[in-house]
Enzyme design. Structure first.
Site, PDB file in Angstrom:
ATOM      1  N   TYR A 182      15.870  30.335   5.766  1.00 24.53           N
ATOM      2  CA  TYR A 182      14.828  31.970   6.085  1.00 24.53           C
ATOM      3  C   TYR A 182      15.074  31.530   7.861  1.00 24.53           C
ATOM      4  O   TYR A 182      15.559  30.575   8.543  1.00 24.53           O
ATOM      5  CB  TYR A 182      13.795  31.118   5.897  1.00 24.53           C
ATOM      6  CG  TYR A 182      13.114  30.767   4.366  1.00 24.53           C
ATOM      7  CD1 TYR A 182      13.205  31.931   3.612  1.00 24.53           C
ATOM      8  CD2 TYR A 182      13.063  29.582   4.104  1.00 24.53           C
ATOM      9  CE1 TYR A 182      11.871  31.921   2.513  1.00 24.53           C
ATOM     10  CE2 TYR A 182      12.997  29.526   1.922  1.00 24.53           C
ATOM     11  CZ  TYR A 182      12.400  30.550   2.288  1.00 24.53           C
ATOM     12  OH  TYR A 182      12.378  31.268   1.007  1.00 24.53           O
ATOM     13  N   LYS A 188       0.911  -1.296   0.166  1.00 34.63           N
ATOM     14  CA  LYS A 188       0.336  -0.069  -0.104  1.00 34.63           C
ATOM     15  C   LYS A 188       0.969   1.805  -0.096  1.00 34.63           C
ATOM     16  O   LYS A 188       2.133   1.462   0.071  1.00 34.63           O
ATOM     17  CB  LYS A 188      -0.982   0.237   1.362  1.00 34.63           C
ATOM     18  CG  LYS A 188      -0.010   0.318   2.759  1.00 34.63           C
ATOM     19  CD  LYS A 188      -1.049  -0.691   4.058  1.00 34.63           C
ATOM     20  CE  LYS A 188      -0.081  -0.430   5.033  1.00 34.63           C
ATOM     21  NZ  LYS A 188      -0.579  -0.410   6.589  1.00 34.63           N
TER      22      LYS A 188
HETATM   23  C1  LIG Z   1      -0.256  -1.224   7.173  1.00 34.64           C
HETATM   24  C2  LIG Z   1      -1.118  -2.797   7.466  1.00 34.64           C
HETATM   25  C3  LIG Z   1      -0.009  -3.684   7.893  1.00 34.64           C
HETATM   26  C4  LIG Z   1       1.316  -3.612   7.503  1.00 34.64           C
HETATM   27  O1  LIG Z   1       2.187  -3.057   9.155  1.00 34.64           O
HETATM   28  P1  LIG Z   1       3.671  -2.586   8.890  1.00 34.64           P
HETATM   29  O2  LIG Z   1       3.194  -2.823  10.750  1.00 34.64           O
HETATM   30  O3  LIG Z   1       3.972  -2.002   8.278  1.00 34.64           O
HETATM   31  O4  LIG Z   1       4.289  -4.518   8.895  1.00 34.64           O
HETATM   32  C5  LIG Z   1      -0.864  -4.880   7.928  1.00 34.64           C
HETATM   33  N1  LIG Z   1      -2.226  -4.907   8.168  1.00 34.64           N
HETATM   34  C6  LIG Z   1      -2.535  -3.964   7.996  1.00 34.64           C
HETATM   35  C7  LIG Z   1      -4.047  -4.120   8.040  1.00 34.64           C
HETATM   36  C8  LIG Z   1      -2.681  -2.726   7.860  1.00 34.64           C
HETATM   37  O5  LIG Z   1      -2.877  -1.656   7.088  1.00 34.64           O
END
Ligand SMILES: *Cc1c(COP(=O)(O)O)cnc(C)c1O
Length: 373
Positions: free
Chosen positions: A261, A40
């Site tokens: 800045y 994702k």
């Molecule tokens: C993002 C996510 C993961 C992965 O989690 P990590 O801490 O990056 O390993 C697993 N399950 C769900 C439902 C997620 O949204």
């Protein structure tokens, strides 16, 4: 786009380190546990399609995304693996998702009804059970109410999975995970018997490393694969992402000269400053102004003054032979030096996830398959 991506700033991503980290996760698990790598948010900022391709040799059971659009992009790129959309689905996207054979997560009976309406038996769903995360999923306490609805839907749709998500698996104390796991088990018992096709999954990176016994049918690793630490006392991942930029200008600053800045930094004596082509508009956190550092040939150079949108100034006083065009590394390994995503995150008062996903589209991602970590 310039044809040479390494002219100003770029992100090198090691496909082999990504796979090595997944292998580290897998090596501690019981035999037969499936992998649902989370790709994702554009593969945690490193490039979703490249991540999907890099993971193909691992033969993941499915790929995990957050949104329907992410799943559609995978399909458009020709990815044929199973894809699970983990976030609650906006009802308006259900038709597209079903047409693209994406498996949807269900957090409420209304979504199930809508999938039944548009799905016509083709749709696959994973039931999310809220055991304490509180952001999505059906309430574990009320399985008596929603259980029968899910069962009825499963006669028409493909019930592909049931999962929960731990809120504190990164903590060394396992108390919160134990409690959520117990709630999950109680829910599964109330739903039993589950069909053979219903995949049970719960563990993110931290949970898979800390509690391999809870891996169930599959794990859903993310951050550790991408080079972020999963929690205290857990192993260090191999570095995956390296953020580099070139020196655009070098100047000798007299005592009293100021930079950036707000003129928040002032030269105490004669100093040598290098202007580097990377700023917060590229995703280098502005919080690193007067705090963070870069690496030149493995040596630390402090960031001085506030970080600008497009450039950052580092103090290279005392470093011999540095020239315009030389490379400064702000994350990753350089010679004997290393700045991990967690180092950057600590200095910016955030988490590695936000650092990685915050690198903007201005920075080209250069995937390499270097056969090592
Ligand atoms: C993002 C996510 C993961 C992965 O989690 P990590 O801490 O990056 O390993 C697993 N399950 C769900 C439902 C997620 O949204």
């Amino acid at each position: 786009m310039s044809t040479e991506p390494r002219t100003r700033a770029w992100l090198e991503v090691s496909a082999s380190a990504l796979r090595a980290n997944l292998e580290t996760l897998r090596s501690g698990l019981p035999e037969g546990v499936g992998l649902i790598p989370m790709i994702k948010a554009d593969g945690y900022g490193l490039g979703m399609l490249r991540a999907a391709r890099a993971l193909e040799p691992v033969a993941p059971l499915a790929l995990g995304v957050a949104t329907v659009d992410e799943g559609l992009r995978l399909r458009e790129a020709g990815v044929e693996r199973r894809v699970v959309v983990m976030s609650p689905v906006p009802h308006g996207s259900i038709g597209d998702a079903v047409d693209a054979h994406l498996e949807l997560s269900i957090s409420d009976p209304d979504a199930l009804a809508e999938i039944r309406r548009v799905g016509r038996g083709r749709a696959a769903f994973h039931l999310e059970v809220d055991t304490g995360m509180g952001r999505a999923g059906l309430d574990w306490r009320r399985v008596g109410e929603w259980g029968p609805t899910v069962r009825a839907a499963a006669t028409e749709l493909r019930w592909s999975g049931v999962f929960t998500h731990f809120h504190s698996a990164d903590l060394a104390s396992g108390a919160a995970v134990d409690q959520q796991w117990q709630r999950f088990q109680d829910t599964l018992a109330a739903l039993s018997p589950l069909g053979d096709d219903v995949l049970v999954h719960a563990c993110n990176s931290a949970a898979a490393l800390r509690f391999p016994g809870l891996a169930a049918g599959a794990i859903r690793p993310g951050i550790f694969m991408y080079g972020g630490r999963a929690g205290d006392g857990l192993p260090d991942p191999a570095p995956v992402a390296t953020l580099r930029a070139r020196i655009l200008l070098i100047r000798d600053a007299p005592p009293g000269a100021t930079v950036g800045y707000g003129a928040t930094y002032r030269a105490a004596e004669w100093e040598r400053w290098a202007t580097v082509g990377l700023g917060y508009g590229d995703g280098l956190p502005r919080a690193l102004g007067n705090r963070g550092h870069g690496l030149i040939r493995g040596r630390r150079v402090p960031i001085i003054g506030r970080i600008s949108m497009d450039v950052t100034v580092v103090d290279i006083s005392g470093l011999e032979g540095v020239e315009r065009g030389d490379v400064v590394t702000f994350m990753g390994r350089d010679g004997s030096g290393e700045i991990s995503p967690d180092d950057v995150a600590r200095q910016a008062d955030t988490i590695s996830y936000e650092i990685l996903t915050g690198i903007t589209s201005r920075v080209p991602r250069i995937w390499i398959d270097d056969g090592g970590s």
